[in-house]
Design an enzyme around this catalytic site. Sequence first.
Site, PDB file in Angstrom:
ATOM      1  N   GLU A  83      89.081  20.848  29.439  1.00 19.02           N
ATOM      2  CA  GLU A  83      90.074  21.214  28.424  1.00 19.02           C
ATOM      3  C   GLU A  83      91.474  20.798  28.854  1.00 19.02           C
ATOM      4  O   GLU A  83      92.224  20.236  28.074  1.00 19.02           O
ATOM      5  CB  GLU A  83      90.016  22.718  28.150  1.00 19.02           C
ATOM      6  N   GLY A  93     101.572  11.962  41.795  1.00 18.33           N
ATOM      7  CA  GLY A  93     101.596  10.791  42.659  1.00 18.33           C
ATOM      8  C   GLY A  93     101.170  11.073  44.091  1.00 18.33           C
ATOM      9  O   GLY A  93     101.286  10.215  44.963  1.00 18.33           O
ATOM     10  N   GLY A  95      98.004  12.397  44.710  1.00 22.76           N
ATOM     11  CA  GLY A  95      96.547  12.466  44.727  1.00 22.76           C
ATOM     12  C   GLY A  95      95.974  13.810  44.298  1.00 22.76           C
ATOM     13  O   GLY A  95      94.765  14.022  44.383  1.00 22.76           O
ATOM     14  N   ILE A  96      96.812  14.703  43.809  1.00 17.76           N
ATOM     15  CA  ILE A  96      96.345  16.043  43.441  1.00 17.76           C
ATOM     16  C   ILE A  96      95.504  15.994  42.170  1.00 17.76           C
ATOM     17  O   ILE A  96      94.434  16.610  42.101  1.00 17.76           O
ATOM     18  CB  ILE A  96      97.542  17.008  43.299  1.00 17.76           C
ATOM     19  N   GLY A  97      95.954  15.257  41.155  1.00 21.80           N
ATOM     20  CA  GLY A  97      95.166  15.111  39.937  1.00 21.80           C
ATOM     21  C   GLY A  97      93.831  14.458  40.234  1.00 21.80           C
ATOM     22  O   GLY A  97      92.795  14.864  39.696  1.00 21.80           O
ATOM     23  N   TYR A 131      92.535   7.997  33.688  1.00 17.55           N
ATOM     24  CA  TYR A 131      91.135   8.154  33.293  1.00 17.55           C
ATOM     25  C   TYR A 131      90.389   6.821  33.312  1.00 17.55           C
ATOM     26  O   TYR A 131      89.235   6.760  33.720  1.00 17.55           O
ATOM     27  CB  TYR A 131      91.036   8.822  31.924  1.00 17.55           C
TER      28      TYR A 131
END
Length: 152
Positions: A83, A93, A95-97, A131
């Site tokens: 969601e 920037g 690398g957390i995502g 993505y």
Amino acid sequence: MNLEIRYAKPSESKLILEFIKGIAEYEKLSDQVTTNEEELYISIFVEKSAKVIIAFLDDIPVGFALFFYNFSTFKGRKGLYLEDLFVYKEYRGKGIGNALFNYLLSEAKKNNCGRMEWVCLNWNQPAIDFYLSKKAIPMDEWTTFRIDEKDF
């Protein structure tokens, strides 16, 4: 830099709401946030309608993902539906995502999901690029529909 990703605790409902308000502001949809801390607590931790993971960088909450399981009739198995995935601007920037996303992929695999799906705003090119880099396939032939509760 110490990055930890873990499931949210019931005592973190206020933090979850702060993340939701953060993503709503980023998406220019703040006026659509109608939930509150108590409602989130009930929905996530009592009714178990969704799950939340939180990323902590050196013990500071910096990002989150909220997801739930749906079902694919074609696959004959459940799927993981993402969601929201959000990282505060000042921590992007790093690398957390990517770490949050990979955590969800491992959850989908561990739970025998047939697929993982989500939607992304058409103007959000940084998210689209992210993505695509994860080998996601845009489902351009599908149109998302919605009926709001006021129209039930």
